[in-house]
Design a protein around this motif. Structure first.
Motif, mmCIF file in Angstrom:
data_model
loop_
_atom_site.group_PDB
_atom_site.id
_atom_site.type_symbol
_atom_site.label_atom_id
_atom_site.label_comp_id
_atom_site.label_asym_id
_atom_site.label_seq_id
_atom_site.Cartn_x
_atom_site.Cartn_y
_atom_site.Cartn_z
ATOM 1 N N PHE A 54 -0.324 8.662 -5.423
ATOM 2 C CA PHE A 54 -0.363 10.175 -4.571
ATOM 3 C C PHE A 54 -1.416 9.889 -4.455
ATOM 4 O O PHE A 54 -1.932 10.009 -3.044
ATOM 5 N N TYR A 55 -2.587 10.017 -5.055
ATOM 6 C CA TYR A 55 -4.259 9.857 -4.550
ATOM 7 C C TYR A 55 -4.387 9.018 -3.457
ATOM 8 O O TYR A 55 -5.273 8.635 -2.144
ATOM 9 N N ARG A 56 -3.737 7.349 -3.971
ATOM 10 C CA ARG A 56 -4.207 6.406 -3.258
ATOM 11 C C ARG A 56 -3.413 7.001 -1.243
ATOM 12 O O ARG A 56 -4.138 5.956 -0.967
ATOM 13 N N ALA A 57 -1.703 7.222 -1.603
ATOM 14 C CA ALA A 57 -1.612 8.015 -0.284
ATOM 15 C C ALA A 57 -2.329 8.778 0.552
ATOM 16 O O ALA A 57 -2.068 8.773 2.467
ATOM 17 N N PHE A 58 -2.750 9.760 -0.057
ATOM 18 C CA PHE A 58 -3.724 10.667 0.040
ATOM 19 C C PHE A 58 -4.899 9.682 0.656
ATOM 20 O O PHE A 58 -5.282 10.635 2.195
ATOM 21 N N GLU A 59 -5.546 9.314 0.349
ATOM 22 C CA GLU A 59 -7.029 8.947 0.835
ATOM 23 C C GLU A 59 -6.569 8.191 2.239
ATOM 24 O O GLU A 59 -7.843 7.788 2.737
ATOM 25 N N GLN A 60 -5.992 6.996 1.816
ATOM 26 C CA GLN A 60 -5.026 6.333 3.060
ATOM 27 C C GLN A 60 -4.628 7.044 4.644
ATOM 28 O O GLN A 60 -4.457 6.180 5.482
ATOM 29 N N LEU B 11 1.502 8.052 4.957
ATOM 30 C CA LEU B 11 2.772 9.541 5.239
ATOM 31 C C LEU B 11 3.699 8.440 4.716
ATOM 32 O O LEU B 11 4.816 9.476 4.065
ATOM 33 N N ALA B 12 4.481 7.672 5.187
ATOM 34 C CA ALA B 12 5.356 6.914 4.786
ATOM 35 C C ALA B 12 5.624 6.985 2.623
ATOM 36 O O ALA B 12 6.021 7.475 2.563
ATOM 37 N N THR B 13 4.206 6.543 2.534
ATOM 38 C CA THR B 13 4.715 6.492 0.668
ATOM 39 C C THR B 13 4.234 8.320 0.418
ATOM 40 O O THR B 13 5.395 8.472 -0.473
#
Length: 154
Positions: free
Chosen positions: A46-52, A55-57
């Motif tokens: 979740f936090y990796r998707a947030f940092e990067q 949106l797909a993840t």
């Protein structure tokens, strides 16, 4: 199943079959640890998707349905999968300077069966500014996959 193992453990203790109780206790700890590890891994995704700004993840991570909720800092509760995803489209929009840097502190995790939650302090850097939020992330396991069903940061 965690509940079945707990019942089996109690039965072994009551019948004073301590050898069996030790075996069941160890199996129960393994099941519980697998849940903790799974929730922590889902939280990290979740936090990796947030940092990067991925949106797909982020879309894949959120549980489908009306019983999902999100509270972004300074905002009210957003409910339902589609509205929650729409809020992340705004949060991960073009005006955000990606990648963000999010460091988690004071991480605590609790798991009971197919529900687990993480509480933490998010230390977030966007560009040159830093912010801190207390966050709670709730996950539900469906078909062996931990999906987020609530994120609350304030």
């Amino acid at each position: 199943d965690e509940h079945a193992l707990e019942a089996e453990l109690q039965q072994a203790i009551q019948s004073e079959d301590y050898a069996k109780a030790a075996i069941v206790r160890d199996r129960l700890r393994g099941v519980q640890q697998d849940g903790v590890t799974g929730v922590l891994e889902a939280n990290a995704r979740f936090y990796r998707a947030f940092e990067q700004g991925d949106l797909a993840t982020m879309r894949k991570m959120w549980k489908k349905g009306d019983n999902v909720h999100c509270v972004h800092p300074g905002a009210g509760r957003i409910s339902g999968h589609e509205l929650v995803i729409s809020s992340w489209e705004v949060m991960l929009g073009p005006e955000v300077d990606f990648p963000l840097r999010i460091r988690l502190e004071h991480v605590e995790v609790r798991v009971r069966g197919d529900l687990g939650y993480v509480t933490c302090l998010e230390v977030v850097r966007s560009g040159t500014s830093w912010g801190k939020q207390v966050a709670t992330n709730v996950f539900e396991r469906q078909d062996g996959v931990w999906q987020i069903c609530m994120h609350h940061a304030s």
